[in-house]
Enzyme design. Structure first.
Site, PDB file in Angstrom:
ATOM      1  N   SER A   1       0.851  -1.199   0.000  1.00  0.00           N
ATOM      2  CA  SER A   1       0.000   0.000   0.000  1.00  0.00           C
ATOM      3  C   SER A   1       0.880   1.240   0.000  1.00  0.00           C
ATOM      4  O   SER A   1       1.861   1.337   0.722  1.00  0.00           O
ATOM      5  CB  SER A   1      -0.953  -0.022   1.192  1.00  0.00           C
ATOM      6  OG  SER A   1      -0.274  -0.295   2.387  1.00  0.00           O
TER       7      SER A   1
ATOM      8  N   GLY B   1      -5.938   0.033   5.281  1.00  0.00           N
ATOM      9  CA  GLY B   1      -5.174  -1.190   5.036  1.00  0.00           C
ATOM     10  C   GLY B   1      -5.967  -2.431   5.407  1.00  0.00           C
ATOM     11  O   GLY B   1      -5.892  -3.464   4.724  1.00  0.00           O
ATOM     12  N   ASP B   2      -6.746  -2.343   6.490  1.00  0.00           N
ATOM     13  CA  ASP B   2      -7.563  -3.490   6.902  1.00  0.00           C
ATOM     14  C   ASP B   2      -8.629  -3.796   5.849  1.00  0.00           C
ATOM     15  O   ASP B   2      -8.956  -4.958   5.600  1.00  0.00           O
ATOM     16  CB  ASP B   2      -8.232  -3.205   8.251  1.00  0.00           C
ATOM     17  CG  ASP B   2      -7.210  -2.888   9.336  1.00  0.00           C
ATOM     18  OD1 ASP B   2      -6.077  -3.399   9.253  1.00  0.00           O
ATOM     19  OD2 ASP B   2      -7.543  -2.115  10.253  1.00  0.00           O
TER      20      ASP B   2
ATOM     21  N   GLU C   1      -0.975   7.164  -3.355  1.00  0.00           N
ATOM     22  CA  GLU C   1      -0.510   6.695  -4.664  1.00  0.00           C
ATOM     23  C   GLU C   1      -1.071   5.328  -5.017  1.00  0.00           C
ATOM     24  O   GLU C   1      -0.637   4.715  -6.001  1.00  0.00           O
ATOM     25  CB  GLU C   1       1.018   6.662  -4.680  1.00  0.00           C
ATOM     26  CG  GLU C   1       1.641   8.046  -4.688  1.00  0.00           C
ATOM     27  CD  GLU C   1       3.119   7.991  -4.314  1.00  0.00           C
ATOM     28  OE1 GLU C   1       3.853   7.154  -4.884  1.00  0.00           O
ATOM     29  OE2 GLU C   1       3.531   8.771  -3.432  1.00  0.00           O
ATOM     30  N   GLY C   2      -2.000   4.817  -4.210  1.00  0.00           N
ATOM     31  CA  GLY C   2      -2.662   3.575  -4.541  1.00  0.00           C
ATOM     32  C   GLY C   2      -1.951   2.360  -4.006  1.00  0.00           C
ATOM     33  O   GLY C   2      -1.418   2.379  -2.896  1.00  0.00           O
TER      34      GLY C   2
ATOM     35  N   GLY D   1      -0.485   4.507   0.125  1.00  0.00           N
ATOM     36  CA  GLY D   1      -1.264   5.675   0.544  1.00  0.00           C
ATOM     37  C   GLY D   1      -2.004   6.276  -0.635  1.00  0.00           C
ATOM     38  O   GLY D   1      -2.668   5.562  -1.399  1.00  0.00           O
TER      39      GLY D   1
END
Lengths: 310, 310
Positions: B214, B245-246, B218-219, B216
């Site tokens: 991940s 993220g979860d 930026e995908g 952030g």
């Protein structure tokens, strides 16, 4: 016995954090959880000094269970009225690097009118055994009109010490509270008078017998119809001011409970216990150094004609 | 069924405050209380999408009772192992004026060795009914060496998705985790490699089959032995990234549970659910807009010879 009444108790939760950066995530050790709200702090301070107290408050929900469990662990005598609404929380983050504390207080949820009626009844019943009644702190939003007056009336002929703010401060003076303990901002907010001595005299005019005016690092004033006394330490103390006002109220209550009415004696203990609270990390505790702080401070009469509070 | 394993659960408490001033006192409405910890967020997201899940975690003390009560209210299927140590808390203050969130996570208290043995046993037992196992989040300080490996072994032959950080990330790859989901900082911390593709390939070399990285705003990148795919939205979303993220892990788990292994399909859902989580105030929720977010995003193959992640 000192009866303390806490209409809006809280579960106080305190975390120490190395350095708080707004917008970041931080790791911390397990926080300290304590039954709080101003009246419970007053009771805790007096109890630790070996004075007979009873704390009357409400408890509801999972947080109410935490409040009850902590009071049982810490041994502060209590009478808890079960209510449906969950007890509120108060969250304190202590920044170790800066030494300051950031606090979020939930406003609280009002008990029902029927629960408040029971609460007033419990105060009436317990006040029969008390020599002084202390009513401290805020009321939850939506609490019924006239509740403070009803609590003061339930105290009967006993002296009543009230520590609150806003219009309730005036209501307390009107309803016959013996001692009020505003700080400078609370007094000017409630009375609309910028001079603290004018504000204190307005509370006396309405019926209070003694106004204890806390001035933070500048100490404390005791204002009666006859005199204005000032007490301050030789140097301000660094620490956590949360609970300092409650320690002052507790000091007043312990003396009033013994029938002591001498203003200087009351002012000296109130200022010393308040300073001793600043030295402790958690509200409701005072440092064992309070006797030497009482020795250290200077009490002086203010020339009231000059209305000079400095 | 997706089995989620949360070795260090938390009671997540969130307050919204008009404007946070460090060192001041603030008033707030009653905070939101939720069972949290990464694996519980993963389970909550999948459950809300109608997917069969079971969340395995521990619960202790008054906070453990709150965790259990909230899971029962919210209906997330759970199996809680009672432990002696109180469940930790995580406190979030959302500043309404700035839109940012400041978080304090308690580190947590480790269960005893005997309790951990029971926990591994519970995972082994429940994994028999699962088609995929997700192990998410930190371990409490003092958790025994080899616990992550034991949890992976307890999952048997089922695919295991691990979302953790530090040395545990390498340990998960070594122990046979199928999918890992570090962010850029976690990957470089764990591998010591500054280039995220080098870091992802190190995890593949150790045994992982897919690394979801991940980035952030930026995908996200999906890295396998054969390809590197990048997914990003046409524009970054404003919101609360906690739990994003979860949501990505939950998306991966729902597809792996169905036997879907196509990397682009997995990457597209993971990126869309992650973005949909940013739109929601609480971790563990995703916006119903996730299908349109999945449409909106661009997936492209990265020329791995150039090692270009932009």
């Amino acid at each position: 016995m000192i009866l303390t009444v806490t209409p809006n108790p809280a579960v106080d939760m305190t975390w120490e954090i190395d350095r708080i950066v707004p917008g970041d995530s931080h790791r911390a050790e397990t926080g300290a959880v304590r039954a709080g709200g101003k009246g419970l702090n007053v009771a805790r301070v007096a109890h630790a000094q070996g004075v007979d107290v009873l704390a009357v408050t409400t408890a509801g929900g999972a947080t109410g269970a935490e409040l009850r469990a902590e009071l049982e662990t810490s041994g502060v005598p209590h009478h808890l009225l079960p209510v449906a609404a969950a007890t509120r929380r108060s969250i304190a983050w202590v920044d170790r690097s800066l030494g300051d504390t950031t606090i979020v207080n939930e406003r609280g949820i009002s008990p029902t009118t029927a629960e408040w009626a029971e609460f007033v009844g419990a105060v009436h019943e317990q006040a029969a055994l008390a020599s002084v009644v202390v009513i401290s702190g805020s009321f939850p939003p939506g609490a019924p009109e006239g509740l403070l007056e009803a609590l003061i009336a339930a105290s009967g002929e006993r002296p009543v010490i009230v520590d609150t703010s806003g219009p309730l401060l005036l209501a307390a003076a009107d309803a016959g509270a013996s001692v009020l303990k505003p700080n400078r901002a609370e007094l000017s907010d409630a009375t609309g008078l910028s001079d603290p001595l004018d504000g204190a005299r307005e509370l006396l005019r309405r019926g209070a017998g003694l106004v204890m005016l806390s001035l933070g690092e500048e100490g404390m004033l005791a204002v009666t119809r006859d005199a204005v006394l000032s007490a301050r330490l030789s140097a301000p103390l660094a620490g956590n001011p949360t609970g300092a006002g409650d320690a002052a109220v507790s000091a007043v209550a312990t003396l009033v409970a013994e029938g002591i009415t001498d203003t200087e004696t009351i002012l000296r203990r109130a200022t010393a216990w308040s300073a001793a609270a600043v030295l402790m990390p958690l509200a409701g505790d005072i440092s064992p150094r309070h006797p030497e702080l009482a020795e250290d401070l200077t009490v002086s009469a203010i020339d009231t004609e000059k209305k000079d509070t400095e």
